[in-house]
Design a protein around this motif. Structure first.
Motif, PDB file in Angstrom:
ATOM      1  N   THR A 177     -17.561   8.276  -9.379  1.00 25.46           N
ATOM      2  CA  THR A 177     -16.514   7.431  -9.423  1.00 25.46           C
ATOM      3  C   THR A 177     -15.947   7.456  -7.943  1.00 25.46           C
ATOM      4  N   GLU A 178     -15.798   6.196  -7.195  1.00 26.03           N
ATOM      5  CA  GLU A 178     -14.904   6.203  -5.872  1.00 26.03           C
ATOM      6  C   GLU A 178     -14.052   5.167  -6.018  1.00 26.03           C
ATOM      7  N   VAL A 179     -12.916   5.556  -5.496  1.00 25.13           N
ATOM      8  CA  VAL A 179     -11.899   4.492  -5.633  1.00 25.13           C
ATOM      9  C   VAL A 179     -11.384   4.009  -3.876  1.00 25.13           C
ATOM     10  N   SER A 180     -11.029   3.079  -3.806  1.00 25.13           N
ATOM     11  CA  SER A 180     -10.456   2.517  -2.649  1.00 25.13           C
ATOM     12  C   SER A 180      -9.374   1.496  -2.891  1.00 25.13           C
ATOM     13  N   TYR A 181      -8.384   1.465  -2.140  1.00 28.04           N
ATOM     14  CA  TYR A 181      -7.125   0.564  -2.422  1.00 28.04           C
ATOM     15  C   TYR A 181      -6.855  -0.019  -0.928  1.00 28.04           C
ATOM     16  N   LEU A 182      -6.709  -1.097  -0.885  1.00 31.68           N
ATOM     17  CA  LEU A 182      -6.263  -1.968   0.385  1.00 31.68           C
ATOM     18  C   LEU A 182      -5.335  -3.081   0.122  1.00 31.68           C
ATOM     19  N   GLU A 183      -4.776  -3.736   1.133  1.00 32.36           N
ATOM     20  CA  GLU A 183      -3.888  -4.666   1.099  1.00 32.36           C
ATOM     21  C   GLU A 183      -4.428  -5.426   2.103  1.00 32.36           C
ATOM     22  N   ILE A 184      -3.942  -6.691   1.787  1.00 30.53           N
ATOM     23  CA  ILE A 184      -4.381  -7.801   2.672  1.00 30.53           C
ATOM     24  C   ILE A 184      -2.980  -8.429   3.287  1.00 30.53           C
ATOM     25  N   TYR A 185      -2.606  -8.421   4.418  1.00 34.89           N
ATOM     26  CA  TYR A 185      -1.253  -8.971   4.860  1.00 34.89           C
ATOM     27  C   TYR A 185      -1.618  -9.984   5.865  1.00 34.89           C
ATOM     28  N   ASN A 186      -1.194 -11.069   6.026  1.00 40.82           N
ATOM     29  CA  ASN A 186      -1.457 -11.807   6.963  1.00 40.82           C
ATOM     30  C   ASN A 186      -3.002 -11.944   7.836  1.00 40.82           C
ATOM     31  N   GLU A 187      -3.863 -11.815   6.982  1.00 38.98           N
ATOM     32  CA  GLU A 187      -5.138 -11.825   6.936  1.00 38.98           C
ATOM     33  C   GLU A 187      -5.791 -10.683   7.752  1.00 38.98           C
ATOM     34  N   ARG A 188      -4.999  -9.619   7.613  1.00 38.09           N
ATOM     35  CA  ARG A 188      -5.306  -8.261   8.169  1.00 38.09           C
ATOM     36  C   ARG A 188      -5.559  -7.265   7.056  1.00 38.09           C
ATOM     37  N   VAL A 189      -6.696  -6.447   7.089  1.00 41.30           N
ATOM     38  CA  VAL A 189      -6.708  -5.595   5.952  1.00 41.30           C
ATOM     39  C   VAL A 189      -6.192  -4.057   6.449  1.00 41.30           C
ATOM     40  N   ARG A 190      -5.585  -3.640   5.357  1.00 43.36           N
ATOM     41  CA  ARG A 190      -4.963  -2.311   5.587  1.00 43.36           C
ATOM     42  C   ARG A 190      -5.396  -1.404   4.750  1.00 43.36           C
ATOM     43  N   ASP A 191      -5.957  -0.168   4.981  1.00 43.27           N
ATOM     44  CA  ASP A 191      -6.442   0.986   3.995  1.00 43.27           C
ATOM     45  C   ASP A 191      -4.893   1.576   3.631  1.00 43.27           C
ATOM     46  N   LEU A 192      -4.858   1.591   2.147  1.00 41.96           N
ATOM     47  CA  LEU A 192      -3.541   2.271   1.658  1.00 41.96           C
ATOM     48  C   LEU A 192      -3.846   3.632   1.516  1.00 41.96           C
ATOM     49  N   LEU A 193      -5.007   3.985   1.371  1.00 41.14           N
ATOM     50  CA  LEU A 193      -5.319   5.524   1.132  1.00 41.14           C
ATOM     51  C   LEU A 193      -5.531   6.439   2.324  1.00 41.14           C
ATOM     52  N   ARG A 194      -5.393   6.004   3.604  1.00 48.59           N
ATOM     53  CA  ARG A 194      -5.636   6.597   4.801  1.00 48.59           C
ATOM     54  C   ARG A 194      -4.465   7.222   5.391  1.00 48.59           C
ATOM     55  N   ARG A 195      -4.424   8.349   5.493  1.00 54.85           N
ATOM     56  CA  ARG A 195      -3.003   8.832   6.041  1.00 54.85           C
ATOM     57  C   ARG A 195      -2.531   8.698   7.272  1.00 54.85           C
ATOM     58  N   LYS A 196      -3.375   8.499   8.390  1.00 49.31           N
ATOM     59  CA  LYS A 196      -2.877   8.069   9.668  1.00 49.31           C
ATOM     60  C   LYS A 196      -3.107   6.501   9.749  1.00 49.31           C
ATOM     61  N   SER A 197      -1.585   5.923   9.849  1.00 47.26           N
ATOM     62  CA  SER A 197      -1.415   4.729   9.746  1.00 47.26           C
ATOM     63  C   SER A 197      -2.137   3.836  10.766  1.00 47.26           C
ATOM     64  N   THR A 198      -2.190   4.485  12.059  1.00 50.07           N
ATOM     65  CA  THR A 198      -2.528   3.822  13.170  1.00 50.07           C
ATOM     66  C   THR A 198      -3.848   3.113  13.009  1.00 50.07           C
ATOM     67  N   GLU A 199      -4.665   3.873  12.339  1.00 49.78           N
ATOM     68  CA  GLU A 199      -6.091   3.744  12.405  1.00 49.78           C
ATOM     69  C   GLU A 199      -6.447   2.664  11.044  1.00 49.78           C
ATOM     70  N   THR A 200      -5.391   2.383  10.399  1.00 54.26           N
ATOM     71  CA  THR A 200      -5.804   1.606   8.992  1.00 54.26           C
ATOM     72  C   THR A 200      -5.302   0.042   9.119  1.00 54.26           C
ATOM     73  N   TYR A 201      -4.986  -0.427   9.981  1.00 57.46           N
ATOM     74  CA  TYR A 201      -4.678  -1.887  10.258  1.00 57.46           C
ATOM     75  C   TYR A 201      -5.759  -2.287  10.785  1.00 57.46           C
ATOM     76  N   ASN A 202      -6.061  -3.756  10.368  1.00 57.35           N
ATOM     77  CA  ASN A 202      -6.988  -4.639  10.871  1.00 57.35           C
ATOM     78  C   ASN A 202      -8.364  -4.137  10.737  1.00 57.35           C
ATOM     79  N   LEU A 203      -8.835  -3.838   9.637  1.00 58.70           N
ATOM     80  CA  LEU A 203     -10.108  -3.391   9.354  1.00 58.70           C
ATOM     81  C   LEU A 203     -11.240  -4.516   9.253  1.00 58.70           C
ATOM     82  N   ARG A 204     -12.337  -4.391   9.556  1.00 54.00           N
ATOM     83  CA  ARG A 204     -13.049  -5.640   9.752  1.00 54.00           C
ATOM     84  C   ARG A 204     -13.765  -5.970   8.197  1.00 54.00           C
TER      85      ARG A 204
END
Ligand code: ADP
Ligand code: MG
Length: 370
Positions: free
Chosen positions: A146-173
């Motif tokens: 079992t694997e989980v992931s958790y993301l947020e879409i804000y203004n058409e940008r995808v953000r990883d809610l489970l990554r610690r370094k927030s700089t890398e987590t915005y605007n995933l493709r």
């Protein structure tokens, strides 16, 4: 073939509504939900009655307005109906999806995540998954991952809610795999062994979501949150190693008041970003899919002309399989009982009514080449 199933859930009157001495305009009786427009006088003619009261029928109708009433529907009951079905589907190897739709403050997050001591669908589904696994391994030869992931879409940008370094987590493709469909590139996936593992991740993700919300002017009502469980079962089928993989998307959508450009107030119009592209596109996708299935019933003529605009938004592209594709999908429409929300509630009820027409094609995701 399976229709998207639709539930409606009515929340209690909140403080603000009580302070405004708001009137209750929703009545749920059996599978019928009736909304009353108090502005139309309670006339005697059939026409004005039809305008005043509108009735809708859904697959599930949950009256959670009054915990003292004997028809009150608890978090537990919602899980027993909808969550158990998702778990059953996952163990059979189907994809599943639940999404909550409704105006801000109508109970989407309460239904999906819940409050401390009053858990919603996501924690209960995760807990149920592990307790089923614990109950199975004794006699079944299967092994589970079992694997989980958790993301947020804000203004058409995808953000990883489970990554610690927030700089890398915005605007995933978002990309598309030829066989497995759309996915988010570089989204972190977390292997979980028990419910406690999930609980920690969920908490971290929720904090991540709300921290951003206070800094950025109420993000949570503008963003979509998707909690995804990837569940793999490995077993031997007639001596052949075989894997079934199911993906469960649990979606807390942005407030539906962001969906309709025509009802935007002056304040909202000033800020272009307030009309949520993903939410508008979701409506267009639902409409196109509803048209497709209506055509299927009546005539095949228009079928080829209906274009489903999945790619117009990040949300619909990611949830492509959940909408008209390979998934058992449930939509929960959450509503307020108060007359002050008449317009938004009626539009939610209509939206949900349209979603009932979507036909999905769930199949078991079996892979023998493992
Ligand atoms: P949304 O996510 O749709 O904006 P929330 O889930 O945050 O709305 O709900 C708004 C408030 O109403 C919260 O304080 C929540 O705890 C409460 N609430 C929502 N639905 C229910 C319900 N069915 N029973 C009790 N409280 C509820
Ligand atoms: Mg919310």
């Amino acid at each position: 073939m399976a229709s998207v199933r639709v539930a409606v859930r009515l929340r209690p009157m909140n403080r603000r509504e009580k302070d405004l001495t708001a009137k209750n305009i929703i009545e749920i009786k059996g599978d019928k939900t009736t909304i009353t427009n108090l502005r139309i006088p309670d006339g005697i003619s059939g026409d004005s009655m039809r305008e005043r009261r509108k009735t809708f029928t859904y697959d599930f109708s949950y009256d959670s307005a009054d915990s003292k009433s004997n028809t009150f529907v608890s978090q537990e009951k919602v899980f027993k109906d909808l969550g158990s079905d998702v778990l059953k589907a996952a163990f059979q190897g189907y994809n599943a999806c639940i999404f909550a739709y409704g105006q801000t403050g109508s109970g989407k997050s309460y239904t999906m995540m819940g409050n401390p001591g009053d858990a919603g669908l996501i924690p209960r589904i995760c807990e149920g998954l592990f307790s089923r696994i614990a109950g199975m391994t004794r006699w079944d030869e299967a092994s589970f991952r079992t694997e989980v992931s958790y993301l947020e879409i804000y203004n058409e940008r995808v953000r990883d809610l489970l990554r610690r370094k927030s700089t890398e987590t915005y605007n995933l493709r978002v990309r598309e795999h030829p066989k497995d469909g759309p996915y988010v590139e570089d989204l972190s996936k977390h292997l979980v062994q028990n419910y406690h593992d999930v609980e920690e991740l969920m908490e971290a993700g929720n904090i991540n979501r709300t921290t951003a919300a206070t800094g950025m002017n109420d993000t949570s009502s503008r963003s979509h949150a998707i909690f995804t469980i990837n569940f793999t079962q490995a077993k031997f089928d007639a001596e052949m190693p075989c894997e079934t993989i199911s993906q469960i998307h649990l979606v807390d959508l942005a407030g539906s008041e962001r969906a309709d450009a025509t009802c935007a107030t002056g304040v909202r119009l000033k800020e272009g970003g307030n009309i949520n592209k993903s939410l508008v596109t979701l409506g267009n996708v639902i409409s196109a899919l509803a048209d497709l299935s209506q055509d299927g019933v009546n005539t095949n003529l228009k079928k080829k002309q209906v274009f489903v605009p999945y790619r117009d938004s990040v949300l619909t592209w990611l949830l492509k399989d959940s909408l008209g594709g390979n998934s058992k999908t449930i939509m929960i429409a959450t509503i307020s009982p108060a007359d002050v929300n008449y317009g938004e509630t009626l539009s939610t009820l209509r939206y949900a009514n349209r979603a009932k027409n979507i036909i999905n094609k769930p199949t078991i995701n079996e892979d023998f080449n493992v």
